[in-house]
Motif scaffolding. Structure first.
Motif, PDB file in Angstrom:
ATOM      1  N   HIS A   1       3.477  10.419  -6.695  1.00 14.60           N
ATOM      2  CA  HIS A   1       4.424  10.777  -7.740  1.00 14.60           C
ATOM      3  C   HIS A   1       3.670  11.201  -9.000  1.00 14.60           C
ATOM      4  O   HIS A   1       3.952  12.241  -9.604  1.00 14.60           O
ATOM      5  CB  HIS A   1       5.314   9.557  -8.021  1.00 14.60           C
ATOM      6  CG  HIS A   1       6.395   9.829  -8.999  1.00 14.60           C
ATOM      7  ND1 HIS A   1       7.514  10.554  -8.672  1.00 14.60           N
ATOM      8  CD2 HIS A   1       6.522   9.482 -10.301  1.00 14.60           C
ATOM      9  CE1 HIS A   1       8.285  10.642  -9.735  1.00 14.60           C
ATOM     10  NE2 HIS A   1       7.708   9.983 -10.734  1.00 14.60           N
ATOM     11  N   THR A   2       2.657  10.376  -9.358  1.00 15.47           N
ATOM     12  CA  THR A   2       1.864  10.685 -10.554  1.00 15.47           C
ATOM     13  C   THR A   2       1.166  12.019 -10.394  1.00 15.47           C
ATOM     14  O   THR A   2       1.148  12.842 -11.315  1.00 15.47           O
ATOM     15  CB  THR A   2       0.788   9.582 -10.758  1.00 15.47           C
ATOM     16  OG1 THR A   2       1.396   8.322 -10.509  1.00 15.47           O
ATOM     17  CG2 THR A   2       0.197   9.606 -12.149  1.00 15.47           C
ATOM     18  N   GLN A   3       0.628  12.226  -9.175  1.00 15.73           N
ATOM     19  CA  GLN A   3      -0.097  13.463  -8.918  1.00 15.73           C
ATOM     20  C   GLN A   3       0.821  14.673  -9.105  1.00 15.73           C
ATOM     21  O   GLN A   3       0.482  15.632  -9.782  1.00 15.73           O
ATOM     22  CB  GLN A   3      -0.602  13.428  -7.486  1.00 15.73           C
ATOM     23  CG  GLN A   3      -1.801  14.305  -7.253  1.00 15.73           C
ATOM     24  CD  GLN A   3      -2.266  14.164  -5.801  1.00 15.73           C
ATOM     25  OE1 GLN A   3      -1.515  13.707  -4.926  1.00 15.73           O
ATOM     26  NE2 GLN A   3      -3.491  14.531  -5.555  1.00 15.73           N
ATOM     27  N   THR A   4       2.007  14.573  -8.543  1.00 17.56           N
ATOM     28  CA  THR A   4       2.965  15.680  -8.659  1.00 17.56           C
ATOM     29  C   THR A   4       3.326  15.919 -10.121  1.00 17.56           C
ATOM     30  O   THR A   4       3.422  17.055 -10.587  1.00 17.56           O
ATOM     31  CB  THR A   4       4.253  15.344  -7.884  1.00 17.56           C
ATOM     32  OG1 THR A   4       3.922  14.633  -6.728  1.00 17.56           O
ATOM     33  CG2 THR A   4       5.061  16.574  -7.538  1.00 17.56           C
ATOM     34  N   PHE A   5       3.487  14.828 -10.829  1.00 20.83           N
ATOM     35  CA  PHE A   5       3.875  14.930 -12.232  1.00 20.83           C
ATOM     36  C   PHE A   5       2.783  15.663 -13.011  1.00 20.83           C
ATOM     37  O   PHE A   5       3.051  16.556 -13.797  1.00 20.83           O
ATOM     38  CB  PHE A   5       4.098  13.512 -12.777  1.00 20.83           C
ATOM     39  CG  PHE A   5       4.472  13.487 -14.219  1.00 20.83           C
ATOM     40  CD1 PHE A   5       5.714  13.935 -14.648  1.00 20.83           C
ATOM     41  CD2 PHE A   5       3.569  13.016 -15.178  1.00 20.83           C
ATOM     42  CE1 PHE A   5       6.054  13.905 -15.978  1.00 20.83           C
ATOM     43  CE2 PHE A   5       3.919  12.988 -16.513  1.00 20.83           C
ATOM     44  CZ  PHE A   5       5.154  13.438 -16.928  1.00 20.83           C
ATOM     45  N   ARG A   6       1.507  15.251 -12.715  1.00 21.51           N
ATOM     46  CA  ARG A   6       0.380  15.887 -13.438  1.00 21.51           C
ATOM     47  C   ARG A   6       0.316  17.374 -13.126  1.00 21.51           C
ATOM     48  O   ARG A   6       0.096  18.193 -14.002  1.00 21.51           O
ATOM     49  CB  ARG A   6      -0.921  15.213 -13.027  1.00 21.51           C
ATOM     50  CG  ARG A   6      -1.043  13.870 -13.735  1.00 21.51           C
ATOM     51  CD  ARG A   6      -2.506  13.446 -13.819  1.00 21.51           C
ATOM     52  NE  ARG A   6      -2.568  12.130 -14.415  1.00 21.51           N
ATOM     53  CZ  ARG A   6      -3.219  11.132 -13.888  1.00 21.51           C
ATOM     54  NH1 ARG A   6      -3.863  11.289 -12.757  1.00 21.51           N
ATOM     55  NH2 ARG A   6      -3.251   9.972 -14.501  1.00 21.51           N
ATOM     56  N   LYS A   7       0.527  17.681 -11.874  1.00 19.40           N
ATOM     57  CA  LYS A   7       0.484  19.084 -11.442  1.00 19.40           C
ATOM     58  C   LYS A   7       1.526  19.885 -12.219  1.00 19.40           C
ATOM     59  O   LYS A   7       1.246  20.936 -12.771  1.00 19.40           O
ATOM     60  CB  LYS A   7       0.806  19.143  -9.950  1.00 19.40           C
ATOM     61  CG  LYS A   7      -0.099  20.054  -9.166  1.00 19.40           C
ATOM     62  CD  LYS A   7       0.327  19.939  -7.733  1.00 19.40           C
ATOM     63  CE  LYS A   7      -0.557  20.722  -6.814  1.00 19.40           C
ATOM     64  NZ  LYS A   7      -0.132  20.491  -5.437  1.00 19.40           N
TER      65      LYS A   7
ATOM     66  N   LEU B   1       0.837  -1.214   0.000  1.00 16.08           N
ATOM     67  CA  LEU B   1       0.000   0.000   0.000  1.00 16.08           C
ATOM     68  C   LEU B   1       0.867   1.259   0.000  1.00 16.08           C
ATOM     69  O   LEU B   1       0.596   2.222  -0.705  1.00 16.08           O
ATOM     70  CB  LEU B   1      -0.916  -0.006   1.224  1.00 16.08           C
ATOM     71  CG  LEU B   1      -2.147  -0.913   1.110  1.00 16.08           C
ATOM     72  CD1 LEU B   1      -2.895  -0.986   2.440  1.00 16.08           C
ATOM     73  CD2 LEU B   1      -3.095  -0.408   0.016  1.00 16.08           C
ATOM     74  N   GLU B   2       1.949   1.190   0.787  1.00 20.92           N
ATOM     75  CA  GLU B   2       2.853   2.353   0.833  1.00 20.92           C
ATOM     76  C   GLU B   2       3.470   2.623  -0.537  1.00 20.92           C
ATOM     77  O   GLU B   2       3.610   3.765  -0.946  1.00 20.92           O
ATOM     78  CB  GLU B   2       3.950   2.092   1.873  1.00 20.92           C
ATOM     79  CG  GLU B   2       3.524   2.462   3.281  1.00 20.92           C
ATOM     80  CD  GLU B   2       4.518   2.041   4.353  1.00 20.92           C
ATOM     81  OE1 GLU B   2       4.236   2.302   5.521  1.00 20.92           O
ATOM     82  OE2 GLU B   2       5.559   1.437   3.977  1.00 20.92           O
ATOM     83  N   ARG B   3       3.790   1.530  -1.199  1.00 22.20           N
ATOM     84  CA  ARG B   3       4.389   1.674  -2.531  1.00 22.20           C
ATOM     85  C   ARG B   3       3.385   2.312  -3.489  1.00 22.20           C
ATOM     86  O   ARG B   3       3.706   3.237  -4.236  1.00 22.20           O
ATOM     87  CB  ARG B   3       4.825   0.299  -3.048  1.00 22.20           C
ATOM     88  CG  ARG B   3       6.199   0.337  -3.677  1.00 22.20           C
ATOM     89  CD  ARG B   3       6.700  -1.019  -3.957  1.00 22.20           C
ATOM     90  NE  ARG B   3       6.159  -1.535  -5.221  1.00 22.20           N
ATOM     91  CZ  ARG B   3       6.499  -2.695  -5.729  1.00 22.20           C
ATOM     92  NH1 ARG B   3       7.332  -3.482  -5.069  1.00 22.20           N
ATOM     93  NH2 ARG B   3       6.020  -3.100  -6.881  1.00 22.20           N
ATOM     94  N   GLU B   4       2.155   1.789  -3.416  1.00 24.04           N
ATOM     95  CA  GLU B   4       1.097   2.340  -4.282  1.00 24.04           C
ATOM     96  C   GLU B   4       0.884   3.816  -3.986  1.00 24.04           C
ATOM     97  O   GLU B   4       0.746   4.628  -4.895  1.00 24.04           O
ATOM     98  CB  GLU B   4      -0.212   1.578  -4.069  1.00 24.04           C
ATOM     99  CG  GLU B   4      -0.301   0.305  -4.896  1.00 24.04           C
ATOM    100  CD  GLU B   4      -1.593  -0.457  -4.629  1.00 24.04           C
ATOM    101  OE1 GLU B   4      -2.626   0.191  -4.385  1.00 24.04           O
ATOM    102  OE2 GLU B   4      -1.543  -1.703  -4.638  1.00 24.04           O
ATOM    103  N   LEU B   5       0.896   4.117  -2.695  1.00 24.40           N
ATOM    104  CA  LEU B   5       0.671   5.503  -2.291  1.00 24.40           C
ATOM    105  C   LEU B   5       1.774   6.409  -2.838  1.00 24.40           C
ATOM    106  O   LEU B   5       1.519   7.496  -3.370  1.00 24.40           O
ATOM    107  CB  LEU B   5       0.629   5.573  -0.761  1.00 24.40           C
ATOM    108  CG  LEU B   5       0.353   6.933  -0.156  1.00 24.40           C
ATOM    109  CD1 LEU B   5      -1.064   7.403  -0.526  1.00 24.40           C
ATOM    110  CD2 LEU B   5       0.473   6.890   1.361  1.00 24.40           C
TER     111      LEU B   5
END
Ligand SMILES: Nc1ncnc2c1ncn2[C@@H]1O[C@H](COP(=O)(O)OP(=O)(O)OP(=O)(O)O)[C@@H](O)[C@H]1O
Ligand SMILES: [Mg+2]
Length: 582
Positions: free
Chosen positions: A535-541, A526-530
């Motif tokens: 990471h994806t969220q930051t990238f999108r931002k 779960l931690e890895r997924e989180l």
């Protein structure tokens, strides 16, 4: 110490006559020790010793501290002769073992003169060659022995010692180096013991072939048994000997003293007696092995001083049970099986096998006070100290043999595994497991076991004798496993000590550990997924911010170009853009 001693029972005990009992003897030995050291050396060595003593930076240990005797560190490979000197043994604290057993005779640390793992041969010979009359010769006489003619007598005596076959080869090589490599004093720590030890190595080097066995018949002491012990009662008779409950006059503690029935010299009993002593000496202390204190030969009989187990043997209890129609319940049976397995684990891991496991050789101690010190006795976390108030101990080591060089003397045929009868000795520890399962079956109430014939073979085909009580399936299966015809398929003693049927708490802990591991794994996933999601969220931002910037810069460049075209036109337009701010 004089006058009368008050017995714990409130009565007045006869005052000890130290002119004839153990202490005088011990003090005699103690006080003679320094002398003995000097007098048992050759004249040259004697001079060296005296010189050393005069110049030694170490304090000379007062005689009453028995300093000269205690050269052995705590070492599982104890010399049997050392065992015959009670004060040399490291005793447990007051809360350990049977309440009747003695405590420290003297502080162990005080006893150590130097850290050598070797029992000095001087001590071996000193104990091994009792002088006529049971006392060491007077000082004058001892000095006389070192006239040149007397040396040969000393030399002959020095070669009388047994070699314990249960000690590892490395131990024997250390004591008796091949070729008798002579040690110089420089090789050994500078203390009296090293000088004595050196002297003995020297003897061995000179005459290894005449290094002879210390024969039991050669002992002609005045009865040490009578002198040192007060016999209370006979507590058992076995095939080999009679056992007496005795108080040691000196320390006031109760011991079980076993005396061989028949004269030993040259008989098979002699071998058995020696095996028992060798095995006890090598095994040292374990909570589930009857503790050994001393052994000596007297009047051609072997005498072994052991811990007294106040509950008698398991056989004694089974006889009582049979009379009252009561049997051990499953929980008690499991406790016996677990505790004896712990004792067997220890014996097997010491490279030995018992080969006579049966109810009359399992002893019981009640009312054990378990304290933190008691727990130290346990041989590891896995074996934990028994939680119950009853401690089961393996005794009667007369059939013990070594795994590496087995000299098998078959035990009781009722408990004998078939492969041992067939003289197949590659799985000897599993013969102990087989015998243990039948011991438990007896304790569970099964009828008398067959000595031979059809029923004997029926059991050896893996069939448990009929048990007149309902035992759980898991426990019955466990017992069946222990008597499987193929010895390699039976559990080892170590496996038994961890078996979840016997140690459900261990099983539960293992299960919880497993669950915990699964949960830990899930959490990690779960931690890895989180992390990935963040990471994806930051990238999108970043992406959208970059896109917005791009758009803005495109717009501003468009505006700049249009304003260029308006140069010279209305200034208000141009102003609105520059003042718009970013
Ligand atoms: N340490 C002890 N504490 C209490 N009782 C003991 C002790 N040792 C022996 N006994 C009693 O003496 C009996 C015989 O002892 P032991 O088994 O040592 O002798 P044995 O001659 O080798 O017997 P066998 O060969 O028949 O097994 C035991 O069954 C027990 O009742
Ligand atoms: Mg016995």
């Amino acid at each position: 110490m004089g006058g009368s001693l008050k017995c714990s029972g409130g009565g007045i005990c006869t005052p000890l006559d130290f002119s004839s009992c153990g202490e005088e003897n011990e003090l005699e030995e103690d006080s003679s020790l320094q002398e003995e050291k000097s007098t048992s050396l050759s004249p040259q060595k004697n001079w060296e010793f005296q010189n050393w003593r005069a110049n030694s930076p170490l304090p000379v240990t007062p005689q009453r501290q028995r300093g000269g005797r205690s050269l052995a560190p705590s070492n599982a490979w104890a010399s049997p002769i050392r065992e015959s000197v009670p004060s040399l043994r490291k005793s447990p604290g007051p809360s350990q073992e049977c309440p009747g057993t003695p405590l420290h005779y003297v502080t162990w640390r005080k006893l150590q003169l130097c850290d050598t793992p070797n029992t000095p041969k001087s001590l071996l010979t000193k104990t091994a060659f009792p002088s006529p009359g049971g006392k060491y010769p007077s000082k004058g006489l001892r000095h006389l022995r070192f006239t040149p003619g007397a040396e040969s007598e000393d030399f002959a005596q020095a070669t009388l010692v047994n070699i314990n076959p249960f000690t590892p080869d490395s131990y024997r090589q250390m004591l008796f180096p091949p070729g008798g490599k002579r040690k110089t004093r420089g090789d050994l720590p500078a203390c009296p013991s090293s000088i004595l030890f050196e002297w003995h190595l020297y003897s061995l080097k000179e005459a290894p072939s005449i290094f002879t066995r210390f024969l039991l018949r050669e002992s002609n002491m005045v009865s040490r048994y009578k002198k040192e012990f007060l016999e209370l009662e006979k507590i058992g008779v076995g095939e080999f000997g009679s056992v007496y409950k005795c108080i040691k006059r000196l320390d006031g503690c109760v011991y079980a003293i076993k005396r061989s029935k028949r004269p030993l010299a040259g008989s098979s009993d002699e071998q058995m007696a020696l095996r028992e002593v060798y095995a006890h000496a090598v095994l040292g202390h374990h909570p589930h092995v009857v503790r050994y204190y001393s052994a000596w030969a007297e009047d051609d009989h072997m005498i072994i001083q052991n811990e007294h187990c106040n509950g008698g043997s398991l056989q004694d209890v089974l006889l009582e049970n049979a009379k009252s129609g009561h049997y051990f319940k499953e929980a008690e049976l499991k406790e016996i099986l677990l505790q004896v397995s712990m004792g067997l684990k220890y014996i097997h891991s010491s490279g030995l096998v018992h080969l006579d496991i049966k109810p009359s050789n399992i002893f019981i101690c009640h009312n054990l006070t378990v304290g933190p010190a008691g727990q130290e006795e346990s041989d590891g976390e896995d074996d934990g100290f028994p939680s119950s108030n009853v401690v089961y101990k393996i005794g009667d080591l007369g059939h013990v043999t070594s795994l590496t060089n087995p000299q098998v003397e078959e035990g009781d045929s009722r408990f004998l595994a078939n492969e041992v009868l067939q003289e197949q000795y590659c799985y000897l520890p599993k013969a102990d497991i087989f015998a243990l399962a039948l011991t438990i079956a007896l304790a569970a109430g099964c009828g008398p076991l067959p000595h031979n014939d059809v029923m004997w073979h029926h059991i050896r085909r893996g069939n448990l004798p009929t048990i007149p009580q309902q035992l759980s399936r898991g426990f019955t299966e466990l017992l069946k496993f222990m008597i499987r015809p193929d010895p390699s398929a039976r559990q080892s003693a170590t496996a038994l000590t961890k078996n979840p049927v016997l140690r459900p708490s261990l099983g539960k802990a293992a299960q919880l550990q497993k669950q915990l591991n699964v949960e830990r794994f899930k959490t990690a996933m779960l931690e890895r997924e989180l992390r990935a999601a963040r990471h994806t969220q930051t990238f999108r931002k970043d992406q959208s911010w970059g896109y917005a910037k791009l758009q803005e810069s495109e717009m501003s460049s468009k505006q700049r170009s249009s304003s260029k075209r308006l140069v010279g036109g209305k200034s208000t337009r141009s102003f609105s853009y520059t003042g718009g701010g970013y």
